[in-house]
Design a protein around this motif. Sequence first.
Motif, mmCIF file in Angstrom:
data_model
loop_
_atom_site.group_PDB
_atom_site.id
_atom_site.type_symbol
_atom_site.label_atom_id
_atom_site.label_comp_id
_atom_site.label_asym_id
_atom_site.label_seq_id
_atom_site.Cartn_x
_atom_site.Cartn_y
_atom_site.Cartn_z
ATOM 1 N N ASP A 1 39.255 25.494 80.231
ATOM 2 C CA ASP A 1 38.778 24.826 78.994
ATOM 3 C C ASP A 1 39.364 24.101 77.958
ATOM 4 O O ASP A 1 40.815 24.275 78.018
ATOM 5 C CB ASP A 1 37.701 26.219 78.265
ATOM 6 C CG ASP A 1 36.861 26.509 79.043
ATOM 7 O OD1 ASP A 1 36.559 27.785 79.382
ATOM 8 O OD2 ASP A 1 35.826 25.669 79.314
ATOM 9 N N ILE B 1 42.646 30.145 74.587
ATOM 10 C CA ILE B 1 42.038 31.606 74.547
ATOM 11 C C ILE B 1 42.446 32.378 73.449
ATOM 12 O O ILE B 1 43.618 32.349 73.211
ATOM 13 C CB ILE B 1 42.068 32.165 75.832
ATOM 14 C CG1 ILE B 1 41.619 31.159 77.224
ATOM 15 C CG2 ILE B 1 41.593 33.494 75.828
ATOM 16 C CD1 ILE B 1 40.133 31.182 77.468
ATOM 17 N N ASP B 2 41.696 32.922 72.785
ATOM 18 C CA ASP B 2 42.080 33.879 71.798
ATOM 19 C C ASP B 2 42.789 35.200 72.229
ATOM 20 O O ASP B 2 42.141 35.978 72.834
ATOM 21 C CB ASP B 2 41.015 34.280 70.792
ATOM 22 C CG ASP B 2 41.508 35.295 69.739
ATOM 23 O OD1 ASP B 2 42.601 35.585 69.646
ATOM 24 O OD2 ASP B 2 40.680 35.829 69.011
ATOM 25 N N ARG C 1 27.057 27.391 73.370
ATOM 26 C CA ARG C 1 28.205 27.837 73.620
ATOM 27 C C ARG C 1 28.861 28.128 72.485
ATOM 28 O O ARG C 1 28.979 27.600 71.532
ATOM 29 C CB ARG C 1 29.028 26.593 74.301
ATOM 30 C CG ARG C 1 30.429 26.927 74.470
ATOM 31 C CD ARG C 1 31.301 25.484 74.377
ATOM 32 N NE ARG C 1 30.693 24.664 75.531
ATOM 33 C CZ ARG C 1 31.360 24.600 76.708
ATOM 34 N NH1 ARG C 1 32.250 25.434 77.096
ATOM 35 N NH2 ARG C 1 30.995 23.854 77.513
ATOM 36 N N LEU C 2 29.241 29.626 72.513
ATOM 37 C CA LEU C 2 30.110 30.316 71.405
ATOM 38 C C LEU C 2 31.586 30.119 71.495
ATOM 39 O O LEU C 2 32.238 30.064 70.513
ATOM 40 C CB LEU C 2 29.470 31.755 71.219
ATOM 41 C CG LEU C 2 27.967 31.904 70.873
ATOM 42 C CD1 LEU C 2 27.647 33.465 70.870
ATOM 43 C CD2 LEU C 2 27.436 31.031 69.717
ATOM 44 N N TRP C 3 31.883 30.380 72.878
ATOM 45 C CA TRP C 3 33.282 30.475 72.989
ATOM 46 C C TRP C 3 33.559 29.906 74.402
ATOM 47 O O TRP C 3 32.817 30.047 75.360
ATOM 48 C CB TRP C 3 33.659 31.868 72.705
ATOM 49 C CG TRP C 3 35.289 31.745 72.956
ATOM 50 C CD1 TRP C 3 36.144 31.936 74.222
ATOM 51 C CD2 TRP C 3 36.127 31.437 72.076
ATOM 52 N NE1 TRP C 3 37.292 31.921 73.949
ATOM 53 C CE2 TRP C 3 37.681 31.718 72.540
ATOM 54 C CE3 TRP C 3 36.211 31.056 70.805
ATOM 55 C CZ2 TRP C 3 38.789 31.373 71.903
ATOM 56 C CZ3 TRP C 3 37.217 30.748 69.837
ATOM 57 C CH2 TRP C 3 38.602 31.110 70.525
ATOM 58 N N PRO C 4 34.575 28.938 74.741
ATOM 59 C CA PRO C 4 35.387 28.214 73.713
ATOM 60 C C PRO C 4 34.414 27.379 72.956
ATOM 61 O O PRO C 4 33.559 26.892 73.508
ATOM 62 C CB PRO C 4 36.470 27.621 74.478
ATOM 63 C CG PRO C 4 35.798 27.540 75.762
ATOM 64 C CD PRO C 4 34.885 28.460 76.018
ATOM 65 N N PRO C 5 34.972 27.004 71.496
ATOM 66 C CA PRO C 5 34.144 26.194 70.770
ATOM 67 C C PRO C 5 33.854 24.756 71.669
ATOM 68 O O PRO C 5 34.725 24.347 72.204
ATOM 69 C CB PRO C 5 34.841 25.947 69.412
ATOM 70 C CG PRO C 5 36.001 27.296 69.640
ATOM 71 C CD PRO C 5 35.993 27.271 71.031
#
Length: 256
Positions: free
Chosen positions: A245, A249-250, A3-7
Motif C-alpha cells: 500500500d 502501516i501504523d 477505505r479507512l486504512w490505509p488512507p
Amino acid sequence: MRRLWPPGPDLGDDLDAALLRHYAYPDGLSAPRVRVNFVASLDGAVSVDGLSGGLGSAADKAVFGVLRRLADVVLVGAGTVRAEGYRGARRPTVGRALPPPIAVVTGSAGLDPGARLFTDTAVAPIVLTTAGAPGERRDALRAAGADVVELPDLAPPTLLAELGRRGLHRVLCEGGPALHGALAAADAVDELCLTLSPTLVGGDAGRIATGPSTMRPMCLAGALLDPGALLLHYVRPDDSDDFPDDVPIDRSGDTA
Ligand SMILES: NC(=O)c1ccc[n+]([C@@H]2O[C@H](COP(=O)([O-])OP(=O)(O)OC[C@H]3O[C@@H](n4cnc5c(N)ncnc54)[C@H](OP(=O)(O)O)[C@@H]3O)[C@@H](O)[C@H]2O)c1
C-alpha cells in the motif's frame, strides 16, 4: 465501500477488482502463508443458531469470494464442513482455470461421502487425516473422489508441510474456531481477515479461536467500511511491509 486504512480513495465502482488489489498476497511466496477469514458479531459470536450465515452481509460475501479467488487452497476444519454443508469453491483462482480445492482437516474422517463437498465440486477435495481414522471411512471418501492424505499427525506444521509439498502456498483458512485456535497456538497464522458484523447476538456461540491460550500481536494492514460492517485485515507485525500500500502501516501498537 469506504477505505479507512490505509488512507486512500474509496474502492470505486469496480469493487471486485479493488478488493482483489486490497487483499493481494505478497509476491513470490516459497512456503505456505496462512490467511484466516472469519465473520463475528460485535459481541464476539462466531455463529447464530450454529451457522455463520446470519452474521454475513453483501460486503462480507464479496470479500469471502475474493479471498477464495486469491487462494491456492481453502483449509477448513471438519466441524465447519459438517455444520455449514460445504461444497466445492465455484470460481477459478485468479490466473488459473480451476477453483482452489477445499482441504478438510479431520482426525475421524467422519464426513458424509454423499455430501456436497464431494458431489458438487469442480476439483477433488483434499482430506487431511491420519492412519488412525477408520479405514472404511477413508476408503469411502476416496471412492467419493477425495484425495485422502494420511499424515503422521494433524499438527499445523504437518498440515502446512503437506500443502507446501503440493505447491499450495496461498492458504486461506476459513475456520472453524478449533482449527484457527490450533494454528494460532502454533504461531502459524500470518494474516487474519475479520468482518465485524454490526450485530449483538448474545447466546453461547463460541469465539473465532478456541483451544490453547496464546498471545500473538497482529498489525492492522487494511480496514474497509461497508454500511456498519468493518472489514479488517491484520498481518504479523514483521510482515506488514509486504503489503504494497502507498502509506506506511501504523506499527505504534506493536509489542517488542
Ligand atoms: N463466523 C465464521 O466466520 C465461521 C467460520 C467457520 C466456522 N464457523 C462456525 O464454527 C462452528 C464449528 O466450529 P469447530 O471449532 O467445531 O470447527 P472446526 O475448527 O472447523 O473443526 C474442528 C474439527 O476439525 C478437526 N481437526 C482435526 N485436527 C485438528 C486440529 N489440529 N485442530 C483443530 N481441529 C482439528 C476435528 O475433526 P474430527 O472431529 O472429524 O476429527 C475437529 O473436531 C460452526 O458453528 C460454524 O458455523 C464460523
